[in-house]
Design a protein around this motif. Structure first.
Motif, PDB file in Angstrom:
ATOM      1  N   HIS A  77      13.079 -38.154  26.404  1.00 59.44           N
ATOM      2  CA  HIS A  77      11.628 -38.363  26.398  1.00 59.44           C
ATOM      3  C   HIS A  77      11.154 -39.260  27.539  1.00 59.44           C
ATOM      4  O   HIS A  77      11.945 -39.825  28.306  1.00 59.44           O
ATOM      5  N   SER A  82       9.586 -40.855  22.096  1.00 60.96           N
ATOM      6  CA  SER A  82      10.738 -40.884  21.205  1.00 60.96           C
ATOM      7  C   SER A  82      11.146 -39.456  20.891  1.00 60.96           C
ATOM      8  O   SER A  82      10.540 -38.496  21.381  1.00 60.96           O
ATOM      9  N   ALA A  83      12.150 -39.320  20.042  1.00 59.58           N
ATOM     10  CA  ALA A  83      12.589 -37.996  19.609  1.00 59.58           C
ATOM     11  C   ALA A  83      11.491 -37.250  18.872  1.00 59.58           C
ATOM     12  O   ALA A  83      11.540 -36.027  18.758  1.00 59.58           O
ATOM     13  N   ASN A 106      16.696 -40.547  21.252  1.00 59.67           N
ATOM     14  CA  ASN A 106      15.851 -41.733  21.422  1.00 59.67           C
ATOM     15  C   ASN A 106      16.532 -42.612  22.464  1.00 59.67           C
ATOM     16  O   ASN A 106      17.646 -43.102  22.228  1.00 59.67           O
ATOM     17  N   ALA A 110      14.080 -47.206  22.089  1.00 59.40           N
ATOM     18  CA  ALA A 110      12.908 -46.398  21.744  1.00 59.40           C
ATOM     19  C   ALA A 110      13.011 -45.905  20.311  1.00 59.40           C
ATOM     20  O   ALA A 110      14.095 -45.579  19.829  1.00 59.40           O
ATOM     21  N   GLY A 111      11.867 -45.819  19.623  1.00 55.70           N
ATOM     22  CA  GLY A 111      11.848 -45.291  18.271  1.00 55.70           C
ATOM     23  C   GLY A 111      12.859 -46.009  17.394  1.00 55.70           C
ATOM     24  O   GLY A 111      12.996 -47.243  17.437  1.00 55.70           O
ATOM     25  N   SER A 113      15.941 -46.274  17.730  1.00 49.72           N
ATOM     26  CA  SER A 113      16.996 -46.956  18.490  1.00 49.72           C
ATOM     27  C   SER A 113      16.695 -48.447  18.657  1.00 49.72           C
ATOM     28  O   SER A 113      17.601 -49.237  18.909  1.00 49.72           O
TER      29      SER A 113
END
Length: 333
Positions: A77, A82-83, A106, A110-111, A113
């Motif tokens: 991303h 994020s995913a 991720n 991020a997100g 993670s």
């Protein structure tokens, strides 16, 4: 492989999303949902190798009926994504319907993670993707991996492909609106016309940078809070935190434009000339005709990770056709 072999129709914008800005903000305005075909989702945790103990969270999507002889498709991303970002889910949904297995990663911090990462992603953390791939089962990677990156993630997958050359697990790459010159892109974000984008993205990026799990010194936390632009952020946070003497040194070491001449696997590079965030001049500066492994797909319109066309999202079609062309090539070989 050439663009003609892909059979990809020219991009034609879908009214009323005309012009780079409307193409870019369409998803934020409309908040579209993604229709998902029957598939399973498995959460994976993939450790990185730099000794920090950081762990990437990823989602492995597997279709109800997997196709034979198809590579795994890895999606990376963009900034503050994020995913679960729309573009990640949109591409995954299309490919799941065609029988591909898809890994939505991720990036570091991020997100989900974030809680398991002391450090944070940047556009040049290609080693994180190598580590993620190394953490997968051989059954998933046996038929190769096609890495698809959006915006910041596009720079990362291009850098990864350049570093591995002809010998590596990545057998194909697609980059979509990548900031291949990080310094030029950072400076472009400071333009008056880009203040909305910079404010929106910087606010989200700063929030995830200091969220629980992040390991930052007090001076770095203060620098994050004080940053009013990505120029400030790269100078006072990104460069020192990642042991670069200056933002210029960080940009030089991590911009994909310095790696594309080493790419030896089939690669599709998508960019829009009216992208308000990524200056198209950075693409004009590369002699693509001298890079036989790379197919540039440059459109007059499309904005930044927009490409909302009359028949749907054009870059989703492009990814599908690129993968089909890879399959035909492999079959003939």
């Amino acid at each position: 492989m050439t663009l003609d072999e892909l059979g990809l129709s020219p991009f034609r914008p879908r009214p009323p999303w005309l012009g780079g800005h409307l193409q870019t903000i369409r998803n934020a305005l409309m908040k579209p949902m993604v229709a998902r075909p029957p598939a399973s989702e498995t959460e994976l945790r993939l450790p990185v190798s730099d000794g920090t103990g950081d762990v990437l969270h990823a989602v492995l999507d597997q279709p109800a009926a997997a196709g034979e002889g198809l590579p795994l498709v890895l999606l990376a991303h963009g900034i503050a994504g994020s995913a679960e970002s729309f573009y990640m889910r949109a591409v995954a949904a299309r490919l799941l319907g065609l029988g591909y297995r898809v890994l939505r990663v991720n990036l570091r911090g991020a997100g989900p993670s974030r809680i398991d990462c002391k450090r944070h992603y940047h556009a040049g953390r290609s080693q994180d993707l190598r580590d993620a791939i190394d953490g997968l089962s051989p059954e998933l990677t046996a038929l190769g991996i096609v890495a698809v990156g959006f915006s910041l993630g596009g720079n990362t997958v291009l850098k990864l492909a350049g570093e591995q050359g002809a010998n590596g697990p990545v057998t194909g790459v697609v980059s979509i609106c990548a900031p291949i010159d990080l310094g030029a892109t950072t400076r472009a974000m400071n333009r008056r016309g880009n203040r909305f984008y910079q404010s929106y993205l910087l606010k989200a990026f700063k929030a995830e940078y200091v969220a629980p799990g992040a390991e930052l010194s007090a001076p770095l936390r203060a620098a994050v809070a004080a940053a009013e632009s990505f120029v400030d952020f790269d100078r006072n946070v990104t460069a020192p935190r990642n042991d670069y003497a200056s933002p210029e040194a960080f940009h030089a070491a991590n911009s994909a434009r310095h790696f594309v001449d080493r790419i030896r696997v089939p690669t599709l590079v998508i960019a829009a000339k009216d992208d308000p965030i990524i200056p198209f001049s950075t693409y004009r500066a590369v002699e693509w005709s001298k890079l036989p492994s790379i197919m540039p797909a440059f459109t007059e319109g499309g904005g930044h990770v927009g490409h909302h066309g009359r028949g749907g999202i054009w870059y989703v079609d492009a990814v599908e056709k690129f993968l089909s062309a890879l399959a035909r090539r492999d079959h003939h070989n």
